[in-house]
Design a protein around this motif. Structure first.
Motif, mmCIF file in Angstrom:
data_model
loop_
_atom_site.group_PDB
_atom_site.id
_atom_site.type_symbol
_atom_site.label_atom_id
_atom_site.label_comp_id
_atom_site.label_asym_id
_atom_site.label_seq_id
_atom_site.Cartn_x
_atom_site.Cartn_y
_atom_site.Cartn_z
ATOM 1 N N ALA A 1 47.573 26.010 45.567
ATOM 2 C CA ALA A 1 47.919 27.307 46.157
ATOM 3 C C ALA A 1 49.430 27.395 46.425
ATOM 4 C CB ALA A 1 47.141 27.515 47.454
ATOM 5 N N TYR A 2 49.998 26.300 46.861
ATOM 6 C CA TYR A 2 51.437 26.274 47.146
ATOM 7 C C TYR A 2 52.244 26.550 45.876
ATOM 8 C CZ TYR A 2 55.841 24.591 49.196
ATOM 9 O OH TYR A 2 57.117 24.483 49.675
ATOM 10 N N LEU A 3 51.886 25.868 44.792
ATOM 11 C CA LEU A 3 52.610 26.061 43.526
ATOM 12 C C LEU A 3 52.464 27.499 43.036
ATOM 13 C CD1 LEU A 3 51.743 22.703 41.724
ATOM 14 C CD2 LEU A 3 53.924 23.349 42.747
ATOM 15 N N ARG A 4 51.252 28.043 43.171
ATOM 16 C CA ARG A 4 51.041 29.433 42.736
ATOM 17 C C ARG A 4 51.849 30.391 43.596
ATOM 18 N NH1 ARG A 4 44.904 30.834 42.464
ATOM 19 N NH2 ARG A 4 45.627 32.617 41.223
ATOM 20 N N GLU B 1 49.444 26.269 34.609
ATOM 21 C CA GLU B 1 50.610 25.396 34.626
ATOM 22 C C GLU B 1 50.640 24.563 35.908
ATOM 23 O OE1 GLU B 1 54.234 27.523 33.885
ATOM 24 O OE2 GLU B 1 55.448 25.728 34.248
ATOM 25 N N ARG C 1 54.640 30.063 44.576
ATOM 26 C CA ARG C 1 56.031 30.060 44.114
ATOM 27 C C ARG C 1 56.174 30.730 42.748
ATOM 28 N NH1 ARG C 1 56.473 30.075 48.717
ATOM 29 N NH2 ARG C 1 57.166 28.360 50.028
ATOM 30 N N GLY C 2 55.051 31.248 42.239
ATOM 31 C CA GLY C 2 55.115 32.003 40.984
ATOM 32 C C GLY C 2 54.638 31.241 39.770
ATOM 33 N N ILE C 3 54.189 30.004 39.974
ATOM 34 C CA ILE C 3 53.775 29.191 38.829
ATOM 35 C C ILE C 3 52.326 29.531 38.480
ATOM 36 C CG2 ILE C 3 53.453 26.823 38.004
ATOM 37 C CD1 ILE C 3 55.635 26.042 40.107
ATOM 38 N N PRO C 4 52.073 29.938 37.226
ATOM 39 C CA PRO C 4 50.714 30.333 36.841
ATOM 40 C C PRO C 4 49.724 29.193 37.071
ATOM 41 C CG PRO C 4 52.274 30.885 35.104
ATOM 42 C CD PRO C 4 53.015 30.066 36.112
ATOM 43 N N GLN C 5 48.486 29.570 37.343
ATOM 44 C CA GLN C 5 47.470 28.591 37.718
ATOM 45 C C GLN C 5 47.327 27.445 36.715
ATOM 46 O OE1 GLN C 5 43.736 30.284 38.899
ATOM 47 N NE2 GLN C 5 43.117 28.371 39.821
ATOM 48 N N ALA D 1 47.732 22.157 47.444
ATOM 49 C CA ALA D 1 48.918 21.987 46.597
ATOM 50 C C ALA D 1 48.927 23.030 45.484
ATOM 51 C CB ALA D 1 48.944 20.572 46.010
ATOM 52 N N LEU E 1 50.725 20.526 36.172
ATOM 53 C CA LEU E 1 51.732 19.780 36.937
ATOM 54 C C LEU E 1 51.071 18.773 37.867
ATOM 55 C CD1 LEU E 1 54.353 22.519 37.959
ATOM 56 C CD2 LEU E 1 54.749 20.562 36.452
ATOM 57 N N LEU E 2 49.985 19.200 38.512
ATOM 58 C CA LEU E 2 49.299 18.303 39.445
ATOM 59 C C LEU E 2 48.590 17.162 38.702
ATOM 60 C CD1 LEU E 2 47.874 20.875 42.015
ATOM 61 C CD2 LEU E 2 49.845 19.352 42.292
ATOM 62 N N ALA F 1 51.172 14.751 37.796
ATOM 63 C CA ALA F 1 51.577 13.982 38.976
ATOM 64 C C ALA F 1 50.584 12.852 39.238
ATOM 65 C CB ALA F 1 51.673 14.903 40.189
#
Lengths: 247, 427
Positions: free
Chosen positions: B371-374, B382, B376-380, B369, B386-387, B390
Motif C-alpha cells: 500500500a505504501y509503494l502504491r 510493479e 507513491r504512484g507505483i503501479p500494483q 508495504a 519490487l517487494l 527485495a
C-alpha cells in the motif's frame, strides 16, 4: 482543487466520517485539528485511497474529477501525496529505487520517457540535503533502521522529489523534536506555491507556528464543527478540545 | 518394482553388454541395487514430498551421442563474463560449444570418461544406484594444493528430448587440494519431451580449501532433474553452496555435506521460485563430524499458482562435534491458495556444547508495504515485483557473484536493481 461533499466513511463496521464538507482552492494551506479518534487520519487515508476505508456516501472531486473512482497509485500520479503518520520500513527496496519507480510511473502516465539516472541522482541528493538526510542513506532500504525523526524527514524528501500539487501531512509533526520540526516545516514551506495546496492534519498547534495556515478546521465526531483563521488554532491551544465534547 | 524391473533389466542388459567385462560387472552390481529398491515412493522418508513411482513406467531410453547431436549444437550458450565454459548435452560433452579455456588451464580438466568406480555407499532411494549403473562421464575438476583457479567454471548441462522419453545420467567430481580455491556454476537447462536426468556430484575439499559451488536450474516442463551432491570437508575447508531453482518441471536436489575436519564450514543458500505446475524439492543435510564446525543454511521460496516447493534442512551433530555453530533460516512467500510450501529445519544433536538455531516462516507479501509503494504512484504489479525482488535479494547477495545474481534476477523477471549508481562519492 479539492471538493469534499457530505463524506461518510467507515473502517470495518464503524462509521468514522459522518457528513464531512471541505473545499480547498489552489495555493491554500488548511490545518485540520481535533481530538484523538475524531477521524483526522481516516480523512487523510480516504483521500489517498488506502484500502480498508469504505466510503458509504458523499463525493470527493479533485480538479473536477471523481477521485474515489481512481486507484491509489493513480491518485498519487495525479498529484496527491500523503505523508504518513507511521511510515513503513521496506527492507530490500532502497529509497532511491522507490523514488525512481515513483517518478517514472508519473512520467509513463504522461507519455514521457524514463528519467536519466545520473541527473536524477544529483537532483535527489540536492533534495536530501534540504531535509538533512545523508545521501548514503538513499541506498538503504526504505526507512530501514531509520529513527522516528528520520522517517518523517524521509516522507518530506519523497514529497520534495515527487512535487505533488496536493500535500496531505498526517500528523507529520508528532514525535519530532524542535530541530526536526523545523526541517520538516522548511520542506513544506519550500513547496508552497500558488498552484499547490496543503492539508496539515495535526493534534498540536506547534507545527502551525512554522507553517502558517490560511484556514483552520476543527474535526470532531466525524465532521468539521468549526472553521476559522489561524487564530482558531491559538484558541484551541488555550482551551483544549474539551469544550467540543461539551458543545 | 518387480515386474517393471524386467523392462528396465532388458534394456540395461542390451546396453551394458557393449562394455568390457569388468565394467559390465560393476555396472550390473549397481543396476541390481537399483532394481532391488526401484524408484522411491512416498514410503521413503527422504522422498516424502516427491513421488517418483510413475517414473518407472515412463519408458525412458538412454540418450546417446546421436541425440545430443547436430540440431542443438548451433544453439549458442552465453558464457558469463570471465568464465570458462563447458557444455554437456544429454550427458555428452559438446566441445564445439565449450570454450577452449575449459580444457587448457593446468588445474582445469574436463573429462568425458569419469568411471563409476564408487560402489555407492550412500543410498538415496535407489537413484544413486541408477546413476552409477548408467553413468556417463562428467566434469572432473581438480585444483592442486595452494592454487586458485584462474577462471570461474560454468558448466551448462542441457537436457532435451523429442517424442521418445530420454534419460541421461552423469557423475562429476570436484577435488580441491589444501588451500586451493575455485568457483563452479552448474547450470541446468532443457526443453522438449519427457526426460529424466540424474547427476551425482562428488566434492572433496582438503584442509583450508574453499569452493563456491552454485547450482542454477531453469529446466522446463517435461524434465525430471535429480541431483545429489556428496561433499566431504577436511579441516578448515569452506563450502559455499547455492541452489537456485526457477522454471518448470520436477527438480529434486539433495546435498549431503560432511564436515570431517574441525573448523570446516558450510554456507548454503537456496532460492526456490518454481513456475506454475513445477515441483522443486531441496534437501540439505549437513553432518558435523568434528568440533568447531559451522553450518549456515538460508533458504527462501517464492511460490505462486499451482507450484510446489519443499525445503528440508537437516543438521546432524555427531558425538564429539563440540562447539558446533549451526543456523537454519527458512522463509517462504506463499502467493496463491493453490501453491504449496513445505519447509522444515531439522536438528539431530549428539553433543552437548553446541549452538544450533533454526526457524521457518511462511507468509504473504506485506500488504502495508504494498500500500505504501502504491501511495507513491507505483503501479500494483510493479510494487509487487519490487517487494518480491527485495525478498529474493538477501539470498542473491549471498552468492557474491554479481554476474550470476544479474542472470538469476533476469530469469526471475524481477526489476533491475538501481543501486549500481555510485553513492560512495557523496560529498
Amino acid at each position: 482543487m479539492l471538493d469534499i461533499t457530505n463524506l461518510h466513511a467507515r473502517v470495518e463496521e464503524k462509521e468514522i466520517l459522518k457528513g464531512l464538507n471541505l473545499s480547498i482552492r489552489p495555493g491554500e494551506v488548511h490545518a485540520i485539528m481535533g481530538p484523538n479518534g475524531a477521524g483526522k487520519s481516516t480523512l487523510s487515508n480516504v483521500i489517498a485511497g488506502r484500502e480498508g476505508y469504505q466510503v458509504t456516501d458523499g463525493s470527493i472531486l479533485f480538479n473536477g474529477r471523481d477521485l474515489l473512482a481512481l486507484d491509489p497509485e493513480v491518485r498519487a500520479c495525479e498529484g496527491i501525496f500523503l505523508g504518513f503518520q507511521y511510515p513503513v520500513e521496506i527492507p530490500g527496496v532502497s529509497n532511491m529505487t522507490l523514488l525512481k519507480a515513483a517518478v517514472n510511473a508519473r512520467r509513463k502516465l504522461k507519455g514521457e520517457s524514463e528519467i536519466a539516472p545520473n541527473d536524477f541522482l544529483a537532483w535527489v541528493r540536492e533534495q536530501a540535503k534540504k531535509v538533512k538526510i545523508d545521501p548514503k542513506m538513499l541506498s538503504r532500504g526504505v526507512n530501514e533502521g531509520f529513527s522516528g525523526g528520520e522517517k518523517k524527514r524521509n516522507e518530506i524528501l519523497q514529497m520534495l522529489v515527487l512535487q505533488p500539487t496536493l500535500m496531505i501531512l498526517d500528523e507529520t509533526d508528532s514525535g519530532l523534536d524542535i530541530d526536526a520540526l523545523k526541517i520538516v516545516s522548511d520542506g513544506i514551506n519550500a513547496l508552497r506555491s500558488p498552484e499547490r495546496s496543503t492539508v496539515l492534519v495535526t493534534h498540536y498547534q506547534r507545527l502551525l507556528d512554522y507553517v502558517q495556515p490560511d484556514f483552520v478546521h476543527v474535526l470532531a465526531r466525524g465532521r468539521i464543527v468549526r472553521s476559522g483563521g489561524p487564530e482558531l488554532a491559538k484558541e484551541l491551544e488555550e482551551k483544549g478540545y474539551g469544550w467540543l465534547e461539551a458543545a | 518394482m518387480s515386474e517393471l524391473a524386467s523392462t528396465w533389466a532388458d534394456r540395461f542388459e542390451q546396453w551394458v553388454s557393449s562394455h568390457d567385462a569388468a565394467e559390465q560387472a560393476r555396472r550390473r552390481r549397481q543396476f541390481q541395487r537399483f532394481a532391488a529398491t526401484g524408484f522411491p515412493g512416498p514410503a521413503d522418508e527422504a522422498w516424502h514430498y516427491t513421488d517418483l513411482a510413475a517414473q518407472a513406467d515412463a519408458g525412458y531410453q538412454l540418450a546417446g551421442a546421436d541425440v545430443a547431436g547436430a540440431e542443438e549444437a548451433s544453439t549458442p550458450i552465453a558464457a558469463l563474463p570471465g568464465c570458462a565454459l563447458l557444455v554437456y548435452r544429454n550427458g555428452v560433452l559438446d566441445r564445439a560449444a565449450s570454450s577452449a579455456a575449459a580444457f587448457d588451464g593446468p588445474a582445469l580438466a574436463a573429462s568425458a570418461a569419469a568411471g563409476s568406480d564408487d560402489d555407492g555407499t550412500q543410498d538415496d532411494g535407489g537413484i544413486d544406484a541408477l546413476n552409477a549403473a548408467y553413468a556417463s562421464g562428467g566434469l572432473v575438476y581438480t585444483v592442486a594444493a595452494g592454487q586458485r583457479a584462474a577462471q570461474q567454471l560454468q558448466v551448462v548441462l542441457q537436457s532435451q528430448a523429442g517424442d521418445t522419453p530420454l534419460m541421461s545420467h552423469q557423475r562429476h567430481r570436484i577435488v580441491l587440494g589444501a588451500q586451493a580455491e575455485a568457483t563452479v556454476l552448474l547450470q541446468f537447462v532443457g526443453h522438449g519431451g519427457p526426460r529424466l536426468t540424474t547427476h551425482v556430484i562428488e566434492v572433496t575439499l582438503a584442509a583450508g580449501a574453499r569452493l563456491h559451488l552454485h547450482r542454477l536450474s531453469s529446466e522446463t516442463t517435461g524434465a525430471t532433474l535429480l541431483t545429489r551432491l556428496d561433499a566431504r570437508l577436511d579441516r578448515d575447508a569452506q563450502l559455499h553452496l547455492s541452489g537456485v531453482a526457477v522454471g518448470g518441471g520436477l527438480g529434486r536436489h539433495r546435498a549431503d555435506v560432511r564436515l570431517d575436519g574441525s573448523g570446516a564450514e558450510l554456507h548454503a543458500t537456496s532460492l526456490q521460485v518454481p513456475a506454475s505446475g513445477a515441483h522443486v524439492d531441496d534437501l540439505v543435510r549437513v553432518v558435523h563430524a568434528a568440533p568447531h564446525g559451522t553450518s549456515r543454511i538460508v533458504a527462501r521460496g517464492i511460490v505462486d499458482a499451482h507450484a510446489k516447493a519443499i525445503f528440508n534442512g537437516r543438521v546432524v551433530v555427531r558425538p564429539g562435534a563440540q562447539k558446533t555453530d549451526s543456523e537454519q533460516r527458512l522463509a517462504n512467500l506463499l502467493l496463491s491458495r493453490k501453491a504449496e510450501v513445505n519447509a522444515k529445519p531439522d536438528l539431530e544433536i549428539h553433543a552437548d556444547d553446541v549452538k544450533c538455531a533454526h526457524g521457518a516462516t511462511v507468509g504473504q507479501l506485506d500488504a502495508v508495504a504494498l500500500a505504501y509503494l502504491r501511495s507513491r504512484g507505483i503501479p500494483q504489479a510493479e510494487a509487487r515485483a519490487l517487494l518480491l525482488r527485495a525478498f529474493a535479494t538477501e539470498t542473491l547477495e549471498r552468492l557474491g557473484w554479481p554476474a550470476l545474481q544479474a542472470l538469476i534476477a533476469e530469469r526471475l523477471g524481477l526489476p533491475a536493481d538501481e543501486l549500481d549508481l555510485a553513492f560512495g562519492d557523496a560529498e
